[in-house]
Design a protein around this motif. Structure first.
Motif, PDB file in Angstrom:
ATOM      1  N   LEU A 129       2.650  76.535 -66.863  1.00 61.07           N
ATOM      2  CA  LEU A 129       3.681  77.191 -67.664  1.00 61.07           C
ATOM      3  C   LEU A 129       5.077  76.806 -67.200  1.00 61.07           C
ATOM      4  N   LEU A 130       6.068  77.335 -67.916  1.00 60.20           N
ATOM      5  CA  LEU A 130       7.461  76.973 -67.652  1.00 60.20           C
ATOM      6  C   LEU A 130       8.122  78.025 -66.774  1.00 60.20           C
ATOM      7  N   PRO A 131       8.599  77.655 -65.586  1.00 57.28           N
ATOM      8  CA  PRO A 131       9.291  78.626 -64.724  1.00 57.28           C
ATOM      9  C   PRO A 131      10.531  79.184 -65.412  1.00 57.28           C
ATOM     10  N   GLY A 132      10.805  80.461 -65.159  1.00 60.75           N
ATOM     11  CA  GLY A 132      11.976  81.103 -65.731  1.00 60.75           C
ATOM     12  C   GLY A 132      11.759  81.673 -67.125  1.00 60.75           C
ATOM     13  N   ARG A 151       0.911  77.894 -76.549  1.00 57.61           N
ATOM     14  CA  ARG A 151       1.593  77.454 -75.314  1.00 57.61           C
ATOM     15  C   ARG A 151       1.363  78.423 -74.156  1.00 57.61           C
ATOM     16  N   GLY A 152       0.146  78.895 -74.067  1.00 54.04           N
ATOM     17  CA  GLY A 152      -0.239  79.785 -72.968  1.00 54.04           C
ATOM     18  C   GLY A 152      -1.429  79.204 -72.223  1.00 54.04           C
ATOM     19  N   VAL A 186      -2.702  84.443 -70.700  1.00 53.30           N
ATOM     20  CA  VAL A 186      -1.255  84.472 -70.459  1.00 53.30           C
ATOM     21  C   VAL A 186      -0.566  83.936 -71.715  1.00 53.30           C
ATOM     22  N   LEU A 187       0.190  84.801 -72.374  1.00 50.19           N
ATOM     23  CA  LEU A 187       0.880  84.458 -73.628  1.00 50.19           C
ATOM     24  C   LEU A 187       2.394  84.538 -73.427  1.00 50.19           C
ATOM     25  N   ASP A 245       0.542  70.156 -74.443  1.00 47.32           N
ATOM     26  CA  ASP A 245      -0.505  69.323 -75.020  1.00 47.32           C
ATOM     27  C   ASP A 245      -1.670  70.207 -75.387  1.00 47.32           C
ATOM     28  N   THR A 246      -2.022  70.225 -76.671  1.00 46.06           N
ATOM     29  CA  THR A 246      -3.056  71.156 -77.138  1.00 46.06           C
ATOM     30  C   THR A 246      -4.441  70.558 -77.124  1.00 46.06           C
ATOM     31  N   THR A 247      -4.574  69.340 -76.636  1.00 46.83           N
ATOM     32  CA  THR A 247      -5.901  68.727 -76.643  1.00 46.83           C
ATOM     33  C   THR A 247      -6.318  68.209 -75.285  1.00 46.83           C
ATOM     34  N   ALA A 248      -5.492  68.445 -74.275  1.00 44.65           N
ATOM     35  CA  ALA A 248      -5.745  67.820 -72.985  1.00 44.65           C
ATOM     36  C   ALA A 248      -7.056  68.254 -72.371  1.00 44.65           C
ATOM     37  N   HIS A 249      -7.464  69.515 -72.576  1.00 47.30           N
ATOM     38  CA  HIS A 249      -8.647  70.031 -71.903  1.00 47.30           C
ATOM     39  C   HIS A 249      -9.785  70.330 -72.865  1.00 47.30           C
TER      40      HIS A 249
END
Length: 495
Positions: A396-399, A453-454, A471-472, A482-486
């Motif tokens: 996720l993105l810090p902050g 994006r969670g 985590v949302l 990236d919505t397909t990486a995993h």
């Protein structure tokens, strides 16, 4: 290989440029620090010199006041004229004021003691002057007046000697501080010059490297444009191919539903019409057909859901997760009562999301918690949330503001070594005969979290329950993951 070599060379040049500018900045900062230190040193030395000069001025003032008082008294003794005593009348308060200004300026113990002695002598001298004036006014003998004058001269000589010693010490201190200030200034100028030369050389080298790098990049721009055009063409071809594959999968799934519904319908008709005439094996076989058809129907529906979530672009909107979970529990009310399940739901947040996908997400998580309960143990499910910062998870993105939502149960659990597998499509940890399901539900959850994006993960151990953690983000104004990486397919585990 050539591309890798060029990339490595560019990285090396870039690092050298970065190091050059960093070194230049450090040299500039060092020069600034030296200048600041030199300025502070000069200011401190100037203050000390100014303080010594003030001490000298006040000592001269004390000495001059005493000399003026003594001269006035001598004139008064010689002429008996009162106007000679005018300087003496203001001498005592002025001397006290001068010593009041002197004391804060003197800091060393030796000088403080010497100043105290001078002040005592000055007080004694003033007392002696007053006695001389009274002696004259009372008409005492010339021998007594001469005695007072000799005592006054002796006191004054001692005061002059003490003041001269202290004056000499302060003057020497001024010379020393001035010499130190001059030397410090010269050293600062030399160091500043050296640092300036080093900074200039570093900037010149960095500039040359930067110019060389820019020239190299300009030479490769045309090649990169050519690569970009080829890549765009391939992306267009890939998008067309993906669209055709998605359309094929969607149509194929719909077309599969029709023969499957017929199989189910004819199976029900056979059971209803000819069930009593069938022997035990026939009824068993018919039941197997119905179970397989039902399982196939669920799998097709899950695949359709997975396909819709993958392809359908829906607008994000404000979603009250408390209402979402309440609606799901209301729909599952009969199943919950049959299992005698105990469900606790804490306060849940409001997030920016796709409502239908939130329904799918929590339906799968709650259904899993109910499905994988222990035999003869009352299912207990807890759903709660807490705000977290993106720095708590490396994906996720810090902050950024996120909500961590946990769905915890007391069911059979699983070994965490399978954690990376349970979110893959068609992945099962248990045989299909033990627990119903298609192996797609958690893959749908994973895809939903990627779309939002969670992240989703789990904590568990065998026979100790499981906690699925979602985590949302609070809102969606963030760069897309990236919505397909995993999302990869794998073989079934456990049948």
């Amino acid at each position: 290989m050539n591309t890798m070599i060029r990339s490595g060379g560019h990285n090396l040049v870039r690092k050298r440029i970065q190091y050059g500018f960093v070194i230049a900045l450090l040299l500039i900062a060092l020069g600034f620090a030296l200048t600041l230190l030199s300025y502070n040193g000069h200011r401190q030395q100037g203050n000390e010199i100014q303080q010594s000069e003030q001490i000298l001025n006040h000592l001269n003032e004390v000495r001059q006041l005493l000399v003026d008082a003594e001269t006035g008294v001598r004139g008064y003794i010689a002429t008996r004229e009162e106007y000679f005593l005018e300087p003496q009348r203001n001498t005592a308060p002025r001397i006290r004021q001068t010593f009041d200004r002197l004391r804060p300026l003197v800091t060393s113990p030796g000088k403080i003691e010497k100043l105290r002695q001078i002040e005592d002598l000055a007080s004694e001298k003033l007392v002696l002057i007053d006695r001389q004036i009274r002696a004259v006014r009372q008409g005492e003998s010339p021998e007594m007046l001469n005695t007072y004058m000799r005592l006054g001269k002796s006191k004054m000589d001692y005061i002059r000697r003490m003041v001269s010693e202290m004056y000499g010490q302060e003057a020497e201190l001024i010379r020393t501080k001035a010499a130190e200030a001059d030397e410090s200034f010269r050293n600062t100028v030399i160091l500043t010059f050296i640092l300036s030369v080093l900074t200039f050389v570093t900037l010149i080298v960095s500039y040359n490297l930067l110019e060389s790098e820019l020239s190299t990049r300009q030479k490769t721009e045309e090649q990169l444009r050519s690569y970009e055009l080829d890549l765009q063409e391939k992306i267009i071809q890939l998008e067309v191919s993906n669209e055709e594959l998605e359309r094929f999968a969607f149509v194929a799934s719909h077309d599969m539903q029709e023969p499957l519904r017929k199989i189910q319908s004819f199976a029900f008709m056979v059971r209803d019409r000819y069930g009593p005439q069938l022997d035990e094996d026939g009824r068993l076989f018919l039941g197997k057909i119905q179970q397989s058809a039902e399982r196939m129907s669920k799998m097709i529906k899950d695949l359709l859901n997975f396909s819709r979530i993958s392809n359908k672009k829906e607008a994000f909107q404000e979603v009250h997760l408390q209402d979402v979970v309440a609606g799901i529990l209301n729909d599952q009310e009969l199943r919950i009562k049959n299992l005698h399940a105990r469900i606790e739901v804490g306060p849940l947040p409001v997030v920016e999301a796709v409502p239908d996908q939130m329904d799918h997400l929590f339906i799968n998580l709650i259904s899993n918690a109910l499905k994988f309960s222990k035999p003869d143990v009352q299912p207990e499910i807890k759903i709660f949330s807490e705000p977290v910062d993106g720095s708590a998870f490396e994906e996720l993105l810090p902050g950024k503001n996120y909500f961590k939502i946990t769905v915890q149960d007391n069911g059979i659990g699983f070994d965490e070594k399978y954690l990376d597998h349970i979110f893959k499509i068609f992945q099962r940890l248990h045989g299909k005969s033990s627990y119903e399901g298609t192996g797609i539900g958690l893959a749908i959850c994973k895809r939903i979290l990627n779309n939002h994006r969670g992240v989703i993960t789990a904590q568990s151990s065998p026979n100790a329950g499981a906690a699925f953690i979602v985590v949302l983000p609070e809102n969606q104004n963030q760069p897309k993951h990236d919505t397909t990486a995993h999302e990869t397919r794998s073989h079934l585990v456990g049948g």
